[in-house]
Design an enzyme around this catalytic site. Sequence first.
Site, PDB file in Angstrom:
ATOM      1  N   ARG A 105     -11.805  13.965   8.772  1.00  0.00           N
ATOM      2  CA  ARG A 105     -12.808  14.868   8.184  1.00  0.00           C
ATOM      3  C   ARG A 105     -14.202  14.351   8.525  1.00  0.00           C
ATOM      4  O   ARG A 105     -14.360  13.236   9.026  1.00  0.00           O
ATOM      5  CB  ARG A 105     -12.658  14.853   6.655  1.00  0.00           C
ATOM      6  CG  ARG A 105     -12.866  13.449   6.079  1.00  0.00           C
ATOM      7  CD  ARG A 105     -13.029  13.411   4.573  1.00  0.00           C
ATOM      8  NE  ARG A 105     -13.447  12.093   4.115  1.00  0.00           N
ATOM      9  CZ  ARG A 105     -12.629  11.101   3.797  1.00  0.00           C
ATOM     10  NH1 ARG A 105     -11.323  11.260   3.874  1.00  0.00           N
ATOM     11  NH2 ARG A 105     -13.117   9.934   3.407  1.00  0.00           N
ATOM     12  N   LYS A 116     -18.252   3.864  -2.178  1.00  0.00           N
ATOM     13  CA  LYS A 116     -19.290   3.289  -1.327  1.00  0.00           C
ATOM     14  C   LYS A 116     -20.659   3.526  -1.935  1.00  0.00           C
ATOM     15  O   LYS A 116     -20.913   4.576  -2.534  1.00  0.00           O
ATOM     16  CB  LYS A 116     -19.230   3.933   0.067  1.00  0.00           C
ATOM     17  CG  LYS A 116     -17.976   3.536   0.839  1.00  0.00           C
ATOM     18  CD  LYS A 116     -17.826   4.344   2.114  1.00  0.00           C
ATOM     19  CE  LYS A 116     -16.487   4.051   2.771  1.00  0.00           C
ATOM     20  NZ  LYS A 116     -16.094   5.123   3.702  1.00  0.00           N
ATOM     21  N   LYS A 167      -0.695  -8.039   5.813  1.00  0.00           N
ATOM     22  CA  LYS A 167      -1.373  -9.293   5.501  1.00  0.00           C
ATOM     23  C   LYS A 167      -2.637  -8.931   4.729  1.00  0.00           C
ATOM     24  O   LYS A 167      -3.339  -7.983   5.086  1.00  0.00           O
ATOM     25  CB  LYS A 167      -1.728 -10.001   6.814  1.00  0.00           C
ATOM     26  CG  LYS A 167      -2.544 -11.255   6.657  1.00  0.00           C
ATOM     27  CD  LYS A 167      -1.645 -12.459   6.530  1.00  0.00           C
ATOM     28  CE  LYS A 167      -2.417 -13.687   6.102  1.00  0.00           C
ATOM     29  NZ  LYS A 167      -1.583 -14.588   5.280  1.00  0.00           N
ATOM     30  N   PHE A 168      -2.918  -9.660   3.631  1.00  0.00           N
ATOM     31  CA  PHE A 168      -4.100  -9.364   2.822  1.00  0.00           C
ATOM     32  C   PHE A 168      -5.296 -10.172   3.313  1.00  0.00           C
ATOM     33  O   PHE A 168      -5.224 -11.399   3.423  1.00  0.00           O
ATOM     34  CB  PHE A 168      -3.828  -9.682   1.345  1.00  0.00           C
ATOM     35  CG  PHE A 168      -4.998  -9.391   0.441  1.00  0.00           C
ATOM     36  CD1 PHE A 168      -5.459  -8.089   0.258  1.00  0.00           C
ATOM     37  CD2 PHE A 168      -5.649 -10.419  -0.228  1.00  0.00           C
ATOM     38  CE1 PHE A 168      -6.535  -7.813  -0.576  1.00  0.00           C
ATOM     39  CE2 PHE A 168      -6.736 -10.153  -1.073  1.00  0.00           C
ATOM     40  CZ  PHE A 168      -7.169  -8.845  -1.243  1.00  0.00           C
ATOM     41  N   ILE A 169      -6.378  -9.482   3.616  1.00  0.00           N
ATOM     42  CA  ILE A 169      -7.634 -10.148   3.994  1.00  0.00           C
ATOM     43  C   ILE A 169      -8.457 -10.288   2.713  1.00  0.00           C
ATOM     44  O   ILE A 169      -8.802  -9.285   2.084  1.00  0.00           O
ATOM     45  CB  ILE A 169      -8.425  -9.313   5.037  1.00  0.00           C
ATOM     46  CG1 ILE A 169      -7.538  -8.915   6.235  1.00  0.00           C
ATOM     47  CG2 ILE A 169      -9.666 -10.063   5.512  1.00  0.00           C
ATOM     48  CD1 ILE A 169      -7.123 -10.039   7.124  1.00  0.00           C
ATOM     49  N   LYS A 187       0.831  -1.209   0.000  1.00  0.00           N
ATOM     50  CA  LYS A 187       0.000   0.000   0.000  1.00  0.00           C
ATOM     51  C   LYS A 187       0.863   1.256   0.000  1.00  0.00           C
ATOM     52  O   LYS A 187       1.851   1.332   0.735  1.00  0.00           O
ATOM     53  CB  LYS A 187      -0.889   0.049   1.253  1.00  0.00           C
ATOM     54  CG  LYS A 187      -1.954  -1.028   1.317  1.00  0.00           C
ATOM     55  CD  LYS A 187      -2.832  -0.832   2.544  1.00  0.00           C
ATOM     56  CE  LYS A 187      -3.986  -1.820   2.552  1.00  0.00           C
ATOM     57  NZ  LYS A 187      -4.866  -1.621   3.721  1.00  0.00           N
TER      58      LYS A 187
HETATM   59  C1  MV4 Z   1      -6.971  -4.030   2.462  1.00  0.00           C
HETATM   60  C2  MV4 Z   1      -7.720  -5.110   1.954  1.00  0.00           C
HETATM   61  C3  MV4 Z   1      -7.372  -6.378   2.353  1.00  0.00           C
HETATM   62  N1  MV4 Z   1      -6.348  -6.564   3.201  1.00  0.00           N
HETATM   63  N2  MV4 Z   1      -5.956  -4.269   3.312  1.00  0.00           N
HETATM   64  C4  MV4 Z   1      -8.949  -0.608  -0.176  1.00  0.00           C
HETATM   65  C5  MV4 Z   1      -8.910   0.874   0.005  1.00  0.00           C
HETATM   66  C6  MV4 Z   1      -8.105   1.158   1.211  1.00  0.00           C
HETATM   67  N3  MV4 Z   1      -8.760   2.145   2.030  1.00  0.00           N
HETATM   68  C7  MV4 Z   1      -7.947  -0.147   1.911  1.00  0.00           C
HETATM   69  N4  MV4 Z   1      -8.399  -1.169   1.004  1.00  0.00           N
HETATM   70  C8  MV4 Z   1      -8.233  -2.481   1.283  1.00  0.00           C
HETATM   71  N5  MV4 Z   1      -7.237  -2.769   2.148  1.00  0.00           N
HETATM   72  C9  MV4 Z   1      -5.662  -5.513   3.648  1.00  0.00           C
HETATM   73  N6  MV4 Z   1      -4.631  -5.720   4.482  1.00  0.00           N
HETATM   74  C10 MV4 Z   1      -8.773  -4.824   1.095  1.00  0.00           C
HETATM   75  C11 MV4 Z   1      -9.026  -3.519   0.741  1.00  0.00           C
HETATM   76  C12 MV4 Z   1     -10.149  -3.316  -0.119  1.00  0.00           C
HETATM   77  C13 MV4 Z   1     -11.308  -2.686   0.369  1.00  0.00           C
HETATM   78  C14 MV4 Z   1     -11.382  -2.190   1.681  1.00  0.00           C
HETATM   79  C15 MV4 Z   1     -12.524  -1.596   2.138  1.00  0.00           C
HETATM   80  C16 MV4 Z   1     -13.624  -1.482   1.298  1.00  0.00           C
HETATM   81  C17 MV4 Z   1     -13.569  -1.940   0.025  1.00  0.00           C
HETATM   82  C18 MV4 Z   1     -12.412  -2.550  -0.467  1.00  0.00           C
HETATM   83  C19 MV4 Z   1     -12.363  -3.013  -1.778  1.00  0.00           C
HETATM   84  C20 MV4 Z   1     -11.222  -3.621  -2.247  1.00  0.00           C
HETATM   85  C21 MV4 Z   1     -10.103  -3.751  -1.413  1.00  0.00           C
END
Ligand code: MV4
Length: 456
Positions: free
Chosen positions: A301, A246, A210-212, A167
């Site tokens: 914000r 959203k 870590k990726f969820i 990221k």
């Molecule tokens: C993540 C994730 C899975 N694992 N981080 C997308 C935008 C940013 N604000 C954070 N995001 C994500 N971070 C980890 N470690 C998946 C996303 C993500 C996501 C998060 C919230 C709402 C929609 C999303 C859509 C795709 C990916």
Amino acid sequence: MEKRFLPSAPFRKILIANRGEIALRIICACKDLGIGTVAVYSEADRYSLPVRFADEAICIGPAKSARSYLDIPSIISAAEITNTDAIHPGYGFLSENASFAQVCETSGITFIGPKPAVIQSMGIKERARTIMREHGVPILPGSDGVLESAEQAVETAAKIGLPVILKASAGGGGRGMRVVHDAADIPALLAQAQNEAGAAFSSADVYMEKFITAPRHIEFQVLGDHHGNVEILGERECSLQRRHQKLLEESPSPALRADVRERVSAKLKEALEGIGYTNAGTVEFLMDEDGSLYFIEVNARIQVEHPVTEMVTGIDLVKAQILIAAGGKLADIIELPVQRRGHAIECRINAENPETFTPSPGRITAFNVPGGIGIRVDTHGYTDGVIPPYYDSLVAKLIAHGRDRDEAVQRMKRALDMFVVEGIHTSIPLHKRILTHPDFLAGNFDTNFIGRMLAK
Ligand code: MV4
């Protein structure tokens, strides 16, 4: 609920450095407080409702945001000409620009938001992550700060286990992110993330988590005053989105266990009081399959979806922002402890083609806004009004409140049926699909739900 508190030296006049529904929303709060309002507008917004309803209005430049709503000298000049005491930035535009907040303060104008140094540090995501960890807020396994090399990235990934996500530290809205499923791809994906980050933001810094795979997105509304007090106002479930936009938000989350809510809220209060967080903010978390929450970022914000929290708490968050900025104590502004009642859902009504999701700007030829018990509409739309192509496509926010989730859903469906928008396409048909989907009704969804629904 709120208290009827007015600080001894409230503002006489507030300039709203924004447009559209949020500019109108801020004007409403100012009117309720007896504070004068200045609207600033671009040439494309000359006939907009904020211009009509503000006490004064000043044109700050041409349609393009860079030369109007993002033009700091134009906005500060407008504030000085009108003798403005404070500026409310709304969301987007300059709302999380630490140097704008600093310029306001230097010019003797109160910026209605967190302190510049706090906006700055929360805007660096890898720093916000470290600060939250140091204050005991749960974070995902990941890198210790910024990644310094591909070798270090490979080592970190081996330690936490694949998949991982890279990221951009200065990122947001999904830009500068790369998911890694295979360790061999790390050098190339790291370079891509760094290049994208460097081009899009001021910094090429990238960190790892870590990726969820199938998370829910849950965020907490917070308020902090200038006397060291922070209150947590409950969560919003924001998992229903498409391409980081959203679509529908609700509170409470159908998935959050009460014990997790209590534990995380207590930790957050401690952390934000430690940071010296002031004004309104949102702390975002991801929820994994077993219901645990992990901090991801802070939004310094007021957010688009704030009405969902207003409907369940009875607190006017924009009014609270203004009274906090004027030096009020939280305990004098809102009734403590914060009570939450019932369930609220917000549908974002965008001017867009429901099949292709491409923007659908243009003239609204007919506009009928729903009402009735439990319904709120925040909108800048009107018959013969124009949705310009230059800005985001949000036309209205439709909010339904009920004693429970079923009642809120029922009221939302009724209101969607009565919402007439002609002349432009909107996301109303998409919302009707979501609200009849068995998995949505069962509260059974994650951030991939909309993608799956549309693939069918
Ligand atoms: C993540 C994730 C899975 N694992 N981080 C997308 C935008 C940013 N604000 C954070 N995001 C994500 N971070 C980890 N470690 C998946 C996303 C993500 C996501 C998060 C919230 C709402 C929609 C999303 C859509 C795709 C990916």
